[in-house]
Design a protein around this motif. Sequence first.
Motif, short mmCIF file in Angstrom:
data_model
loop_
_atom_site.label_atom_id
_atom_site.label_comp_id
_atom_site.label_asym_id
_atom_site.label_seq_id
_atom_site.Cartn_x
_atom_site.Cartn_y
_atom_site.Cartn_z
N THR A 163 -1.21 -5.15 5.02
CA THR A 163 -0.15 -5.29 4.24
C THR A 163 1.23 -5.02 4.70
O THR A 163 1.22 -4.36 5.76
N PRO A 164 2.38 -5.44 3.95
CA PRO A 164 2.39 -6.12 2.70
C PRO A 164 1.80 -7.54 2.89
O PRO A 164 1.77 -8.03 4.07
N MET A 165 1.33 -7.97 1.83
CA MET A 165 0.89 -9.60 1.68
C MET A 165 1.33 -10.11 0.45
O MET A 165 1.09 -9.68 -0.61
N GLU A 171 0.13 -16.60 7.34
CA GLU A 171 1.38 -16.60 8.08
C GLU A 171 1.60 -15.14 8.32
O GLU A 171 1.65 -14.28 7.47
N VAL A 172 2.26 -14.76 9.54
CA VAL A 172 2.92 -13.41 9.65
C VAL A 172 4.50 -13.57 9.76
O VAL A 172 5.01 -14.27 10.65
N VAL A 173 5.02 -12.68 8.67
CA VAL A 173 6.30 -12.70 9.09
C VAL A 173 6.97 -11.37 8.81
O VAL A 173 7.01 -10.63 7.76
N GLY A 174 7.45 -10.88 9.67
CA GLY A 174 7.70 -9.24 9.99
C GLY A 174 6.88 -8.37 10.10
O GLY A 174 5.64 -8.59 10.62
N VAL A 175 7.13 -7.28 9.63
CA VAL A 175 6.42 -6.03 10.12
C VAL A 175 5.06 -5.64 9.10
O VAL A 175 5.37 -5.87 7.87
N TYR A 176 4.11 -5.39 9.67
CA TYR A 176 2.89 -5.00 8.80
C TYR A 176 2.12 -3.87 9.37
O TYR A 176 2.43 -3.49 10.53
N ASP A 177 1.19 -3.24 8.72
CA ASP A 177 0.40 -2.45 9.14
C ASP A 177 -1.17 -2.81 8.62
O ASP A 177 -1.36 -3.37 7.78
N LEU A 178 -2.04 -1.91 9.12
CA LEU A 178 -3.44 -2.04 8.79
C LEU A 178 -4.00 -0.83 8.00
O LEU A 178 -5.35 -0.72 7.75
N ASP A 179 -2.99 -0.38 7.30
CA ASP A 179 -3.64 0.80 6.46
C ASP A 179 -4.61 0.38 5.32
O ASP A 179 -5.54 1.32 5.04
N VAL A 180 -4.66 -0.96 5.01
CA VAL A 180 -5.50 -1.19 3.94
C VAL A 180 -6.82 -1.36 4.22
O VAL A 180 -7.69 -1.09 3.61
N LEU A 230 1.02 -1.06 0.02
CA LEU A 230 -0.08 0.03 -0.16
C LEU A 230 0.83 1.29 -0.05
O LEU A 230 1.47 1.47 0.99
N VAL A 235 8.08 0.21 4.98
CA VAL A 235 7.65 -1.35 4.97
C VAL A 235 7.45 -1.76 3.82
O VAL A 235 7.93 -2.94 3.47
N ARG A 238 10.89 -2.42 2.12
CA ARG A 238 11.58 -3.52 2.80
C ARG A 238 11.10 -4.83 2.25
O ARG A 238 11.80 -5.64 1.95
N GLY A 285 3.31 -9.22 5.90
CA GLY A 285 4.56 -8.72 6.80
C GLY A 285 5.57 -8.29 5.92
O GLY A 285 5.27 -8.49 4.60
N ASP A 286 6.76 -7.91 6.36
CA ASP A 286 7.70 -7.51 5.36
C ASP A 286 8.87 -8.49 4.84
O ASP A 286 9.70 -8.36 4.21
N LEU A 287 8.38 -9.63 5.16
CA LEU A 287 9.22 -10.83 4.74
C LEU A 287 10.48 -10.83 5.00
O LEU A 287 11.21 -11.31 4.44
N SER A 288 10.85 -10.53 6.47
CA SER A 288 12.26 -10.27 7.06
C SER A 288 12.83 -11.51 7.26
O SER A 288 14.06 -11.51 7.59
N THR A 296 5.91 3.14 1.18
CA THR A 296 6.40 3.21 2.54
C THR A 296 7.75 2.39 2.79
O THR A 296 7.76 1.56 2.05
#
Lengths: 97, 463
Positions: free
Chosen positions: A59-61, B101-110, A11, A16, A19, A75-78, A14
């Motif tokens: 997002t990211p997704m 799965e959650v891998v790392g940082v995300y946000d809910l802006d969507v 989105l 994130v 990254r 997530g940012d796939l880190s 940004t």
Amino acid sequence: MEKYTIRLYVLGDTPVARRAIENLRAICADPEVGAHYQAEVVNLLERPQLAEDERIVATPMLVKHLPPPMRRIIGDLSDREKVLIGLDIHPPPPEED
Amino acid sequence: MTFNYAKMSSGIRGLDAILEGGYPSGTPVLLTGGPGTGKTVFGLSFIHGGLAAGEGVVMVTCDERPGRLVDYMDGLGMAGSRALDEGRLRILDMRPGFEDEVVGVYDLDVIRLRIEGALAATGATRLVIDSLDNLQLALGGDRLRTEILALFEWLRDAGLTTLVTLSATAGAGVMHRFEEYASDCVIQLSQQLNERLMTRYLWVVKMRGAAHGTNEYPFLLDAGGVSILPVTGTALMAAAPTTRTATGVAGLDAMLGGAGYLDGSTIMVSGAAGTGKSIMAASLLHAALEAGRRAAYISLEESPEEIRRNLRAVGIDLAPFLESRVLEMHSVRSVEMGLESHLIRISERVDEAAVQFMVIDPISALADLGSPLQVKMMLVRFTNRLKARGVTLLLTELLPDDARNTSTMNISSLSDVWIRLRQVESEAEVRRVIQLVKARGGASSGGLRGFTIGASGIQVEGS
């Protein structure tokens, strides 16, 4: 050989999002992954209807529709290992010496 | 110091009364409660309220399929599928994928992006999010708290009146406290099983800067949606009737000062079995009907047919009034529903049929449906509500044979007029005795009088 498409939804531009794109690029640079998959980045600001169609809440997704099973990673796939396991894409086992 | 907040109707009449107008406008409202407490129906009622007022509404569902919600609304008689077709209702499907799965940082802006799109399309200013805890389950973690706080801030800045539901599951306590700080209005729903009957309660935990009812209010969830029976102190003052209606019992009118009781009174007739309570009640009912009142008779023990047969034997014929529909008789078994359910249904009937005189025979049948305090609090609320509507309420109370002058339900303080009936054995005869224990707002004799029940009804001696 035809490649499968994995899609990364972000989105806007940004930190994130950047990254996540960077991490995905590194993952696809792996020849074993790159041989079967190609990545595509979709900015939901440009195509908001896709957020409805894919029922995206964070997002990211990263989404893999094919081959089954369908997999989604938020997530940012880190963590590269977790991404590969999550996508059900198995990197080759480390070479035995 | 108090601020006046603009209010937006919740779509539930009783709740608007408790919140003194409705939910605070332009802020998030948090509705918490365990599974099955009815959170979604509150959400749908809020949506329906907006649609009925000609507004557009957006709903975010994280729980039920959108199609099911629409079916649910249609089933409750709300404008679901029609509003969807007209484009006034948008349902955003935000059910998370639990496989994700959650891998790392995300946000809910969507989420904001999607809500903004739907708001622009519908012109909505009200929003429902049902329920937040599914996001919590799917995403989890500290990150989510920050993101949800940001979402709440955005909802507030955008001036959206948002009803957010959240499950009150045990593990979510920390999450709750957190969101409660971010919300101006917090309402909690709960349910309790008493005597194998389910009762649901609503409690306004917090309402920043505004007045609200502070009690726990029982509510009903049925085919018509949510029903709540509130009473506020101000409602008590609404009607102070000055007109009187004759009781139809000559001697009793004399005891009441000559002209009967004040309209809108709560009249209680107490007595042991066989003392003539139902006949006394029916005499007053008949006289009220003769005086042109609309009336309802709620029987908690006998069937309407039995009652009418018994009354015909003492010269009281209710048939003409039933035929002309100024009287309705209902027979309800007290064990079928909880106390609150009974009283809420009865009050709704009063509203629907514009009833002016109501008999509940006997009110003591409700005594077993809760603790004495619960029963009393519920009856206080109920009688106050009827009083505020100017309805004359006649309650009969069955006393055990060994009860002296006391009301076993301890509800005599609720009544304006308290009539006690007794049978007194002396020598070889049994005499019926009537005592006017209390008569608020009128002269009363206070003494005991004998009475008889014959083919022409009740005759009080010395009249």
